[in-house]
Design a protein around this motif. Structure first.
Motif, PDB file in Angstrom:
ATOM      1  N   ARG A  83      12.063  -3.931   3.582  1.00  0.00           N
ATOM      2  CA  ARG A  83      11.105  -3.736   4.671  1.00  0.00           C
ATOM      3  C   ARG A  83      11.908  -3.924   5.954  1.00  0.00           C
ATOM      4  O   ARG A  83      12.551  -4.958   6.140  1.00  0.00           O
ATOM      5  CB  ARG A  83       9.983  -4.764   4.609  1.00  0.00           C
ATOM      6  CG  ARG A  83       9.010  -4.662   5.757  1.00  0.00           C
ATOM      7  CD  ARG A  83       7.946  -5.769   5.750  1.00  0.00           C
ATOM      8  NE  ARG A  83       7.256  -5.863   4.475  1.00  0.00           N
ATOM      9  CZ  ARG A  83       7.388  -6.873   3.612  1.00  0.00           C
ATOM     10  NH1 ARG A  83       8.175  -7.882   3.888  1.00  0.00           N
ATOM     11  NH2 ARG A  83       6.732  -6.895   2.483  1.00  0.00           N
ATOM     12  N   LYS A  86       8.715  -0.680   8.747  1.00  0.00           N
ATOM     13  CA  LYS A  86       8.920   0.511   7.932  1.00  0.00           C
ATOM     14  C   LYS A  86       9.306   0.063   6.533  1.00  0.00           C
ATOM     15  O   LYS A  86      10.192  -0.773   6.365  1.00  0.00           O
ATOM     16  CB  LYS A  86      10.025   1.368   8.539  1.00  0.00           C
ATOM     17  CG  LYS A  86      10.352   2.609   7.744  1.00  0.00           C
ATOM     18  CD  LYS A  86      11.486   3.397   8.398  1.00  0.00           C
ATOM     19  CE  LYS A  86      11.845   4.606   7.559  1.00  0.00           C
ATOM     20  NZ  LYS A  86      12.966   5.353   8.152  1.00  0.00           N
ATOM     21  N   GLU A  87       8.629   0.613   5.543  1.00  0.00           N
ATOM     22  CA  GLU A  87       8.945   0.299   4.144  1.00  0.00           C
ATOM     23  C   GLU A  87       9.951   1.322   3.636  1.00  0.00           C
ATOM     24  O   GLU A  87       9.802   2.518   3.860  1.00  0.00           O
ATOM     25  CB  GLU A  87       7.686   0.355   3.279  1.00  0.00           C
ATOM     26  CG  GLU A  87       6.601  -0.628   3.680  1.00  0.00           C
ATOM     27  CD  GLU A  87       6.915  -2.058   3.311  1.00  0.00           C
ATOM     28  OE1 GLU A  87       7.689  -2.279   2.359  1.00  0.00           O
ATOM     29  OE2 GLU A  87       6.394  -2.964   3.979  1.00  0.00           O
ATOM     30  N   ALA A  88      10.990   0.861   2.960  1.00  0.00           N
ATOM     31  CA  ALA A  88      11.972   1.732   2.322  1.00  0.00           C
ATOM     32  C   ALA A  88      12.026   1.361   0.846  1.00  0.00           C
ATOM     33  O   ALA A  88      11.192   0.576   0.375  1.00  0.00           O
ATOM     34  CB  ALA A  88      13.323   1.565   2.996  1.00  0.00           C
ATOM     35  N   ALA A  89      12.980   1.889   0.125  1.00  0.00           N
ATOM     36  CA  ALA A  89      13.054   1.697  -1.328  1.00  0.00           C
ATOM     37  C   ALA A  89      12.886   0.232  -1.739  1.00  0.00           C
ATOM     38  O   ALA A  89      11.923  -0.128  -2.405  1.00  0.00           O
ATOM     39  CB  ALA A  89      14.368   2.251  -1.856  1.00  0.00           C
ATOM     40  N   ASN A  90      13.818  -0.612  -1.362  1.00  0.00           N
ATOM     41  CA  ASN A  90      13.765  -2.022  -1.778  1.00  0.00           C
ATOM     42  C   ASN A  90      13.745  -2.973  -0.597  1.00  0.00           C
ATOM     43  O   ASN A  90      14.018  -4.164  -0.771  1.00  0.00           O
ATOM     44  CB  ASN A  90      14.967  -2.352  -2.668  1.00  0.00           C
ATOM     45  CG  ASN A  90      14.899  -1.658  -4.006  1.00  0.00           C
ATOM     46  OD1 ASN A  90      13.823  -1.492  -4.566  1.00  0.00           O
ATOM     47  ND2 ASN A  90      16.036  -1.224  -4.506  1.00  0.00           N
TER      48      ASN A  90
END
Length: 95
Positions: free
Chosen positions: A62, A56-60
């Motif tokens: 992975r 899952k990719e988030a703001a800054n």
């Protein structure tokens, strides 16, 4: 276990001087980090087979969820556990 602890444990177990062990360990960690970022599975006995389940990719960051399958023989260090050497986790809980 943090990187500093890993380096100290490798130096103690291998007898290699810290100034030689540290760059090798850091390079190994970079290679493993790149492989995980690419989504590659890792098969690294005795550590085990690491298979990524999802990412899952988030703001800054992975976030990677993975399974680690390790043979029972790989846990030879478990024989050292006891009141003087309690079992320690590999990862720290997120805050």
């Amino acid at each position: 276990m943090k990187k500093k602890e890993l380096i100290e444990a490798v130096v103690e177990r291998s007898g290699v001087r810290k100034k030689f062990a540290k760059p090798a360990i850091e390079a190994m960690m970079e290679v493993l980090g790149e492989a995980i970022a690419e989504g590659r599975d890792l098969n690294l006995p005795p550590m085990g087979k690491i298979k990524q389940q999802r990412t899952k990719e988030a703001a800054n960051v992975r976030v990677t969820v993975a399974k680690i399958r390790q043979s029972k023989e790989a846990g030879a260090a478990k024989d050292l556990e006891g009141p003087e050497n309690p079992k320690q986790g590999v990862a720290e809980a997120a805050e």
